[in-house]
Design a protein around this motif. Sequence first.
Motif, PDB file in Angstrom:
ATOM      1  N   ILE A   1      98.329  55.592  55.731  1.00  0.00           N
ATOM      2  CA  ILE A   1      97.681  55.370  57.020  1.00  0.00           C
ATOM      3  C   ILE A   1      98.752  55.265  58.102  1.00  0.00           C
ATOM      4  N   PRO A   2      98.794  56.166  59.069  1.00  0.00           N
ATOM      5  CA  PRO A   2      99.810  56.099  60.136  1.00  0.00           C
ATOM      6  C   PRO A   2      99.670  54.837  60.965  1.00  0.00           C
ATOM      7  N   ILE A   3     100.785  54.213  61.258  1.00  0.00           N
ATOM      8  CA  ILE A   3     100.759  52.970  62.026  1.00  0.00           C
ATOM      9  C   ILE A   3     100.337  53.215  63.469  1.00  0.00           C
ATOM     10  N   ARG A   4     100.465  54.458  63.935  1.00  0.00           N
ATOM     11  CA  ARG A   4     100.096  54.753  65.319  1.00  0.00           C
ATOM     12  C   ARG A   4      98.593  54.630  65.555  1.00  0.00           C
ATOM     13  N   LEU A   5      97.802  54.653  64.489  1.00  0.00           N
ATOM     14  CA  LEU A   5      96.370  54.452  64.660  1.00  0.00           C
ATOM     15  C   LEU A   5      96.053  53.063  65.202  1.00  0.00           C
ATOM     16  N   ALA A   6      96.975  52.132  64.994  1.00  0.00           N
ATOM     17  CA  ALA A   6      96.763  50.754  65.454  1.00  0.00           C
ATOM     18  C   ALA A   6      97.529  50.468  66.743  1.00  0.00           C
ATOM     19  N   THR A   7      97.855  51.509  67.505  1.00  0.00           N
ATOM     20  CA  THR A   7      98.672  51.323  68.705  1.00  0.00           C
ATOM     21  C   THR A   7      98.020  50.369  69.699  1.00  0.00           C
ATOM     22  N   VAL A   8      96.723  50.546  69.934  1.00  0.00           N
ATOM     23  CA  VAL A   8      96.039  49.701  70.914  1.00  0.00           C
ATOM     24  C   VAL A   8      96.062  48.236  70.466  1.00  0.00           C
ATOM     25  N   ALA A   9      95.759  48.002  69.193  1.00  0.00           N
ATOM     26  CA  ALA A   9      95.774  46.631  68.682  1.00  0.00           C
ATOM     27  C   ALA A   9      97.176  46.039  68.727  1.00  0.00           C
ATOM     28  N   ILE A  10      98.180  46.846  68.395  1.00  0.00           N
ATOM     29  CA  ILE A  10      99.562  46.364  68.442  1.00  0.00           C
ATOM     30  C   ILE A  10      99.953  46.011  69.869  1.00  0.00           C
ATOM     31  N   LEU A  11      99.585  46.860  70.824  1.00  0.00           N
ATOM     32  CA  LEU A  11      99.908  46.584  72.225  1.00  0.00           C
ATOM     33  C   LEU A  11      99.229  45.302  72.699  1.00  0.00           C
ATOM     34  N   GLN A  12      97.972  45.105  72.334  1.00  0.00           N
ATOM     35  CA  GLN A  12      97.272  43.869  72.715  1.00  0.00           C
ATOM     36  C   GLN A  12      97.944  42.651  72.107  1.00  0.00           C
ATOM     37  N   LEU A  13      98.389  42.786  70.854  1.00  0.00           N
ATOM     38  CA  LEU A  13      99.065  41.670  70.192  1.00  0.00           C
ATOM     39  C   LEU A  13     100.386  41.344  70.872  1.00  0.00           C
ATOM     40  N   MET A  14     101.144  42.374  71.243  1.00  0.00           N
ATOM     41  CA  MET A  14     102.428  42.139  71.905  1.00  0.00           C
ATOM     42  C   MET A  14     102.240  41.552  73.298  1.00  0.00           C
ATOM     43  N   VAL A  15     101.208  41.991  74.003  1.00  0.00           N
ATOM     44  CA  VAL A  15     100.926  41.420  75.322  1.00  0.00           C
ATOM     45  C   VAL A  15     100.566  39.941  75.192  1.00  0.00           C
ATOM     46  N   ALA A  16      99.713  39.624  74.209  1.00  0.00           N
ATOM     47  CA  ALA A  16      99.319  38.227  74.001  1.00  0.00           C
ATOM     48  C   ALA A  16     100.498  37.369  73.574  1.00  0.00           C
TER      49      ALA A  16
END
Length: 279
Positions: free
Chosen positions: A120-135
């Motif tokens: 599973i490519p990690i880029r599929l979770a880009t939006v979730a990762i970005l939200q986590l880093m912002v939080a």
Amino acid sequence: MSRATNSLPRTVAAHAVLIAYTAIALFPVLVIIINSMKSRNAIFKTPLSLPGPQTFDLIGYATVLSQGNFPLYFWNSIVVTVVSLFLVLLFGAMAAFALSEYRFRGNSLMGLYLALGIMIPIRLATVAILQLMVASGLVNTLTALVLVYTAQGLPLAIFILSEFMKLVSDDLKNAGRIDGLSEYRIFFRLVLPLVRPSLATVAVFTMIPIWNDLWFPLILAPAESTKTVTLGAQLFLGQYVTNWNAVLAALSLAILPVMILYFIFSRQLIRGITAGAVK
């Protein structure tokens, strides 16, 4: 004698295929390096010719070093790659040792779960990762890139290293336990030295995607102080005008660490790959 004669054509064919593949793989790299030392007109007129007295020009390297902050970009890439590589090898080796050494309920299921990270490519979770880093307040920090790349590299590292650690003799580990060694000392002093070829293999396969990545630096760390080499090279790419001398010079400099790593670990890499093939 007949077997040797029959195997000769196969050997020649195999070497021919490998030589052809090597030439195809190295051709773009050579074109980039050659054209980075030529004038702009020569790049487009004779892209496949070597630099001559009239076409030799290092304006691209001068532009890279004078515009932007390429030494900082280079340093950021080195820090992110080295730290991520260290964490992947450390935690990947420890997890692989636990999965291969200890039998517990859910062992196989956990191994399968980790293997899913390869498919599973990690880029599929880009939006979730970005939200986590912002939080978490980690946007525009190198820590965000290190965390993402560590998570990205762990599944493959665990998958490869666990297979190699299963080959380590149980008698050797049991002898260490009889001598009073703790599990940590058995891991660091007995097991790790025996799987160095596999560690080199994992290091090479982990470093290249990290060093060449543009996606996550562009999304998670686009600030000037946290740009990496690949993101910094975009400085010379414009919508209407592109400084190809600077772009090719930046790419040539970015190739150097990968080449140095390969020459350092080439023997261990080949040993790791061949050992896996024989197994």
